[in-house]
Design an enzyme around this catalytic site. Structure first.
Site, mmCIF file in Angstrom:
data_model
loop_
_atom_site.group_PDB
_atom_site.id
_atom_site.type_symbol
_atom_site.label_atom_id
_atom_site.label_comp_id
_atom_site.label_asym_id
_atom_site.label_seq_id
_atom_site.Cartn_x
_atom_site.Cartn_y
_atom_site.Cartn_z
ATOM 1 N N ARG A 211 1.035 -1.242 0.007
ATOM 2 C CA ARG A 211 0.029 0.086 0.026
ATOM 3 C C ARG A 211 0.731 1.311 -0.006
ATOM 4 O O ARG A 211 0.441 2.329 -0.561
ATOM 5 C CB ARG A 211 -1.063 0.120 1.056
ATOM 6 C CG ARG A 211 -2.150 -1.292 0.894
ATOM 7 C CD ARG A 211 -3.161 -1.299 2.120
ATOM 8 N NE ARG A 211 -2.329 -1.842 3.261
ATOM 9 C CZ ARG A 211 -2.365 -2.945 3.662
ATOM 10 N NH1 ARG A 211 -2.631 -3.911 2.729
ATOM 11 N NH2 ARG A 211 -1.798 -3.201 4.752
ATOM 12 N N GLU B 137 5.890 -9.713 14.683
ATOM 13 C CA GLU B 137 5.297 -10.540 16.121
ATOM 14 C C GLU B 137 5.628 -11.976 16.051
ATOM 15 O O GLU B 137 5.973 -12.564 17.260
ATOM 16 C CB GLU B 137 3.852 -10.225 15.839
ATOM 17 C CG GLU B 137 3.291 -10.341 17.345
ATOM 18 C CD GLU B 137 1.905 -10.283 17.394
ATOM 19 O OE1 GLU B 137 1.029 -10.396 18.227
ATOM 20 O OE2 GLU B 137 1.334 -9.451 16.457
#
Length: 175
Positions: free
Chosen positions: A58, A95
């Site tokens: 994006r 993560e």
């Protein structure tokens, strides 16, 4: 114009408890898209910028028209193995695991002043890796620009602790 009002929130996507901030509603709105590009580019119309670097994917959508408005080149920051010519890269922690971003070795020159762009900053890990890679290539990161900041997650602070300037068009608290 209120950019934030043109961003859709999708609850529990991609996982339970996540409030996903979807910019496709902003992108399909010609007024919202134009305002987004103009606001980011307008911040830097009197700043020496040599390149705009957009983080996959994006960041490409926002970064390329910002580069066009500033009359400078655009550099895609891609995931490992996506660029066809010789690259330099940087590994970073996610993560759950690790990833790598890459830039063509000839995309950024030593001494370039680079504006780094992406749609959203959450933990800041990808943007931190992209900024570090740009710096390793001998360039200066003028600012890290985002459409959305999720301040409670801490990415902005993470980047600012690296000596980077950070700007976001809007914030969503509590995410």
């Amino acid at each position: 114009m209120q950019i934030k009002s043109r961003i859709r929130t999708i609850a529990h996507y991609p996982h339970e408890g996540i409030m996903f901030r979807d910019i496709t509603t902003l992108l399909k709105d010609p007024v919202g898209l134009r305002a987004t590009i103009q606001e980011i580019a307008g911040r830097h119309k009197n700043t020496k910028i040599d390149k705009v670097a957009g983080i996959e994917s994006r960041g490409f959508i926002i970064g390329a028209p910002v580069a066009y408005e500033l009359a400078v080149g655009f550099v895609p920051v891609r995931k490992k193995g996506k660029l066809p010519a010789e690259t330099c890269g940087r590994d970073y922690q996610l993560e759950y695991g690790a990833d790598r971003i890459e830039i063509h070795v000839d995309a950024i020159q030593k001494g370039d002043r680079v504006l780094l762009v992406d749609d959203l900053i959450a933990t800041g890990g990808t943007a931190e890796a992209a900024a570090a890679l740009i710096r390793e290539m001998g360039a200066e990161v003028v600012e890290c620009c985002f459409v959305i900041d999720l301040p409670d997650i801490g990415g902005r602070s993470r980047l600012e602790n690296q000596g980077l300037k950070v700007f976001a068009l809007c914030e969503f608290e509590g995410d």
